[in-house]
Design a protein around this motif. Structure first.
Motif, PDB file in Angstrom:
ATOM      1  N   ASP A 117      -2.985   3.298  12.617  1.00 30.59           N
ATOM      2  CA  ASP A 117      -2.508   3.050  13.987  1.00 30.59           C
ATOM      3  C   ASP A 117      -1.649   1.745  13.902  1.00 30.59           C
ATOM      4  O   ASP A 117      -0.753   1.488  14.319  1.00 30.59           O
ATOM      5  N   GLN A 118      -2.325   0.714  13.458  1.00 31.46           N
ATOM      6  CA  GLN A 118      -1.956  -0.828  13.490  1.00 31.46           C
ATOM      7  C   GLN A 118      -0.905  -1.008  12.709  1.00 31.46           C
ATOM      8  O   GLN A 118       0.240  -1.603  13.125  1.00 31.46           O
ATOM      9  N   LEU A 119      -0.879  -0.574  11.536  1.00 31.93           N
ATOM     10  CA  LEU A 119       0.066  -0.570  10.563  1.00 31.93           C
ATOM     11  C   LEU A 119       1.606   0.253  10.800  1.00 31.93           C
ATOM     12  O   LEU A 119       2.468  -0.362  10.626  1.00 31.93           O
ATOM     13  N   ARG A 120       1.074   1.297  11.607  1.00 33.84           N
ATOM     14  CA  ARG A 120       2.511   2.305  12.155  1.00 33.84           C
ATOM     15  C   ARG A 120       2.994   1.345  13.103  1.00 33.84           C
ATOM     16  O   ARG A 120       4.557   1.511  13.163  1.00 33.84           O
ATOM     17  N   ALA A 121       2.730   0.441  13.611  1.00 33.91           N
ATOM     18  CA  ALA A 121       3.286  -0.343  14.840  1.00 33.91           C
ATOM     19  C   ALA A 121       4.053  -1.630  14.012  1.00 33.91           C
ATOM     20  O   ALA A 121       4.487  -2.310  14.882  1.00 33.91           O
ATOM     21  N   MET A 122       3.816  -1.789  12.675  1.00 33.10           N
ATOM     22  CA  MET A 122       4.396  -2.979  11.974  1.00 33.10           C
ATOM     23  C   MET A 122       5.678  -2.700  11.665  1.00 33.10           C
ATOM     24  O   MET A 122       5.958  -1.645  10.971  1.00 33.10           O
ATOM     25  N   PRO A 123       6.625  -3.644  11.377  1.00 32.02           N
ATOM     26  CA  PRO A 123       7.828  -3.556  10.605  1.00 32.02           C
ATOM     27  C   PRO A 123       7.227  -3.401   9.025  1.00 32.02           C
ATOM     28  O   PRO A 123       6.224  -3.846   8.899  1.00 32.02           O
ATOM     29  N   VAL A 124       8.139  -2.780   8.133  1.00 30.02           N
ATOM     30  CA  VAL A 124       7.851  -2.846   6.775  1.00 30.02           C
ATOM     31  C   VAL A 124       7.482  -4.282   6.005  1.00 30.02           C
ATOM     32  O   VAL A 124       6.516  -4.292   5.288  1.00 30.02           O
ATOM     33  N   PHE A 206      -5.536   2.636   0.780  1.00 33.85           N
ATOM     34  CA  PHE A 206      -4.401   2.984   0.410  1.00 33.85           C
ATOM     35  C   PHE A 206      -3.548   3.079   1.830  1.00 33.85           C
ATOM     36  O   PHE A 206      -2.329   3.546   1.475  1.00 33.85           O
ATOM     37  N   ALA A 207      -4.118   2.874   2.879  1.00 34.08           N
ATOM     38  CA  ALA A 207      -3.240   3.011   4.192  1.00 34.08           C
ATOM     39  C   ALA A 207      -1.865   2.202   4.167  1.00 34.08           C
ATOM     40  O   ALA A 207      -0.912   2.766   4.527  1.00 34.08           O
ATOM     41  N   PRO A 208      -1.814   0.998   3.658  1.00 37.65           N
ATOM     42  CA  PRO A 208      -0.728   0.113   3.765  1.00 37.65           C
ATOM     43  C   PRO A 208       0.416   1.061   2.964  1.00 37.65           C
ATOM     44  O   PRO A 208       1.719   1.303   3.430  1.00 37.65           O
ATOM     45  N   THR A 209      -0.040   1.406   1.731  1.00 38.42           N
ATOM     46  CA  THR A 209       0.929   2.034   0.737  1.00 38.42           C
ATOM     47  C   THR A 209       1.447   3.510   1.628  1.00 38.42           C
ATOM     48  O   THR A 209       2.837   3.774   1.556  1.00 38.42           O
ATOM     49  N   GLU A 210       0.710   4.212   2.282  1.00 37.57           N
ATOM     50  CA  GLU A 210       0.941   5.443   2.948  1.00 37.57           C
ATOM     51  C   GLU A 210       1.882   5.333   3.999  1.00 37.57           C
ATOM     52  O   GLU A 210       2.865   5.902   4.277  1.00 37.57           O
ATOM     53  N   VAL A 211       1.568   4.206   4.897  1.00 34.96           N
ATOM     54  CA  VAL A 211       2.214   4.109   5.774  1.00 34.96           C
ATOM     55  C   VAL A 211       3.761   3.351   5.512  1.00 34.96           C
ATOM     56  O   VAL A 211       4.721   3.876   6.301  1.00 34.96           O
ATOM     57  N   TRP A 212       3.816   2.696   4.351  1.00 35.70           N
ATOM     58  CA  TRP A 212       5.116   2.153   4.191  1.00 35.70           C
ATOM     59  C   TRP A 212       5.977   3.207   3.580  1.00 35.70           C
ATOM     60  O   TRP A 212       7.225   3.364   3.942  1.00 35.70           O
ATOM     61  N   GLN A 213       5.346   4.169   2.929  1.00 36.99           N
ATOM     62  CA  GLN A 213       6.215   5.477   2.300  1.00 36.99           C
ATOM     63  C   GLN A 213       6.754   6.174   3.550  1.00 36.99           C
ATOM     64  O   GLN A 213       7.883   6.657   3.530  1.00 36.99           O
ATOM     65  N   ALA A 214       5.828   6.410   4.611  1.00 30.73           N
ATOM     66  CA  ALA A 214       6.281   7.151   5.754  1.00 30.73           C
ATOM     67  C   ALA A 214       7.397   6.706   6.256  1.00 30.73           C
ATOM     68  O   ALA A 214       8.244   7.057   6.859  1.00 30.73           O
ATOM     69  N   LYS A 215       7.327   5.282   6.496  1.00 29.79           N
ATOM     70  CA  LYS A 215       8.412   4.511   7.313  1.00 29.79           C
ATOM     71  C   LYS A 215       9.736   4.375   6.213  1.00 29.79           C
ATOM     72  O   LYS A 215      10.856   4.428   6.960  1.00 29.79           O
ATOM     73  N   THR A 216       9.643   4.262   5.020  1.00 27.51           N
ATOM     74  CA  THR A 216      10.822   3.927   4.346  1.00 27.51           C
ATOM     75  C   THR A 216      11.565   5.321   3.755  1.00 27.51           C
ATOM     76  O   THR A 216      12.640   5.349   3.348  1.00 27.51           O
ATOM     77  N   GLY A 217      10.596   6.361   3.521  1.00 22.35           N
ATOM     78  CA  GLY A 217      11.177   7.480   2.774  1.00 22.35           C
ATOM     79  C   GLY A 217      11.030   7.280   1.574  1.00 22.35           C
ATOM     80  O   GLY A 217      11.849   8.213   0.608  1.00 22.35           O
ATOM     81  N   ARG A 218      10.638   6.256   0.938  1.00 22.55           N
ATOM     82  CA  ARG A 218      10.978   5.944  -0.575  1.00 22.55           C
ATOM     83  C   ARG A 218       9.384   6.148  -1.281  1.00 22.55           C
ATOM     84  O   ARG A 218       8.354   6.274  -0.935  1.00 22.55           O
ATOM     85  N   ASP A 219       9.771   6.427  -2.715  1.00 20.82           N
ATOM     86  CA  ASP A 219       8.409   6.621  -3.256  1.00 20.82           C
ATOM     87  C   ASP A 219       7.883   5.198  -3.836  1.00 20.82           C
ATOM     88  O   ASP A 219       8.391   4.479  -4.699  1.00 20.82           O
ATOM     89  N   PRO A 220       6.670   5.131  -3.259  1.00 18.57           N
ATOM     90  CA  PRO A 220       6.002   3.592  -3.598  1.00 18.57           C
ATOM     91  C   PRO A 220       5.746   3.314  -5.193  1.00 18.57           C
ATOM     92  O   PRO A 220       5.582   2.267  -5.662  1.00 18.57           O
ATOM     93  N   TYR A 221       5.767   4.475  -6.140  1.00 22.03           N
ATOM     94  CA  TYR A 221       5.499   4.324  -7.340  1.00 22.03           C
ATOM     95  C   TYR A 221       6.685   4.211  -8.030  1.00 22.03           C
ATOM     96  O   TYR A 221       6.546   3.943  -9.595  1.00 22.03           O
ATOM     97  N   ASP A 222       7.760   4.176  -7.575  1.00 23.77           N
ATOM     98  CA  ASP A 222       9.237   3.933  -8.531  1.00 23.77           C
ATOM     99  C   ASP A 222       9.134   2.606  -8.908  1.00 23.77           C
ATOM    100  O   ASP A 222       8.957   1.629  -7.866  1.00 23.77           O
TER     101      ASP A 222
END
Length: 273
Positions: A117-124, A206-222
């Motif tokens: 919840d905290q990470l979702r409120a942050m910019p990427v 893994f929460a930071p990576t998962e929230v980042w992916q949801a916000k950007t729509g990008r594959d974090p493993y690219d």
């Protein structure tokens, strides 16, 4: 002359005419004027510090060599912006620990929900900065001495499980983690009470990576995605391995809490005695 050859000849002639009239932007028709690289702007090179951990657990940063980074080509339309990750404002240790202390607790699942919840409120940019600070703090406890303390509690501990263990300790809050870094035996009375607590820490990792992916729509493993990178937490511990025969001597309080005086050196379940 065949039509194709005539076309190539015409193109070549046109190219020669253009070259004859070209010059640098600052001196039309003349010799190019060298352009000095700018020392400012998002493309200016700021050496990233390399992080090492001293034998006493202190994180040490060493500045990189100075230089100037050439501006990359313009990204095609629709491509992800480099501003999502490059030049992201750093998160201070105090900011990091204020967030961790706000979600800390013995139940990793509850802590992971609160952290998400905290990470979702942050910019990427802040999510990436949070992960960098997480990696730096985890490195402080990545020594063979700290791993030996984990083995006093759990028996044989692989590096993957040691990451889970350190994550659990970190999310008990700053006071517990700082004490553990300084004296691993201090975890007696504050450590896990069953192995499920250790096994359930992956959502926190893994929460930071998962929230980042949801916000950007990008594959974090690219490659070059700019996603939060916590892979270095799996690096081999530093220092000298501790012989198992020394565990009871090195960690008397953990041994009393988890192994018991009647069974020195016996692999212990993650359960207090």
């Amino acid at each position: 002359m065949p039509p194709a050859r005539r076309l190539r000849t015409a193109v070549l002639c046109a190219g020669l005419v253009l070259l004859a009239g070209c010059g640098s932007p600052s001196s039309p028709g003349g010799s190019p004027t060298p352009v000095e690289p700018s020392a400012t702007g998002w493309y200016a090179y700021a050496p990233l510090p390399s992080t090492t951990v001293a034998g006493n657990g202190t994180v040490v940063t060493t500045p990189g060599a100075p230089g100037t980074q050439v501006s990359p080509p313009s990204a095609p339309a629709g491509a992800p912006s480099r501003h999502d990750t490059v030049g992201a404002a750093a998160m201070s240790p105090d900011e990091f620990w204020a967030l961790v202390d706000g979600v800390a607790g013995p139940d990793p699942a509850a802590a992971a929900r609160a952290l998400t919840d905290q990470l979702r409120a942050m910019p990427v940019e802040r999510i990436v900065a949070y992960e960098k600070q997480f990696v730096a703090q985890m490195a402080r406890a990545n020594t063979f001495v700290h791993r030996a303390a984990a083995e006093t509690i759990m028996g044989y501990t692989s590096q993957d499980v040691f990451v889970n263990f350190r994550t659990w300790v970190l999310y008990q809050g700053r006071t517990v983690f700082e004490a553990f870094v300084a004296d691993p035996d201090s975890l007696a009375g504050r450590g896990p009470v069953d192995d499920e607590q250790i096994a359930m820490t992956e959502p926190l990792e893994f929460a930071p990576t998962e929230v980042w992916q949801a916000k950007t729509g990008r594959d974090p493993y690219d490659e070059g995605s700019g996603a939060p990178d916590g892979s270095s937490v799996y690096a081999e511990p530093i220092g000298t391995p501790v012989d198992r025969s020394q565990l009871a001597t090195r960690f008397p309080r953990l041994t009393a809490a988890y192994v018991g005086p009647a069974a020195p050196g016996v692999p212990a379940p993650v359960r207090t005695r």
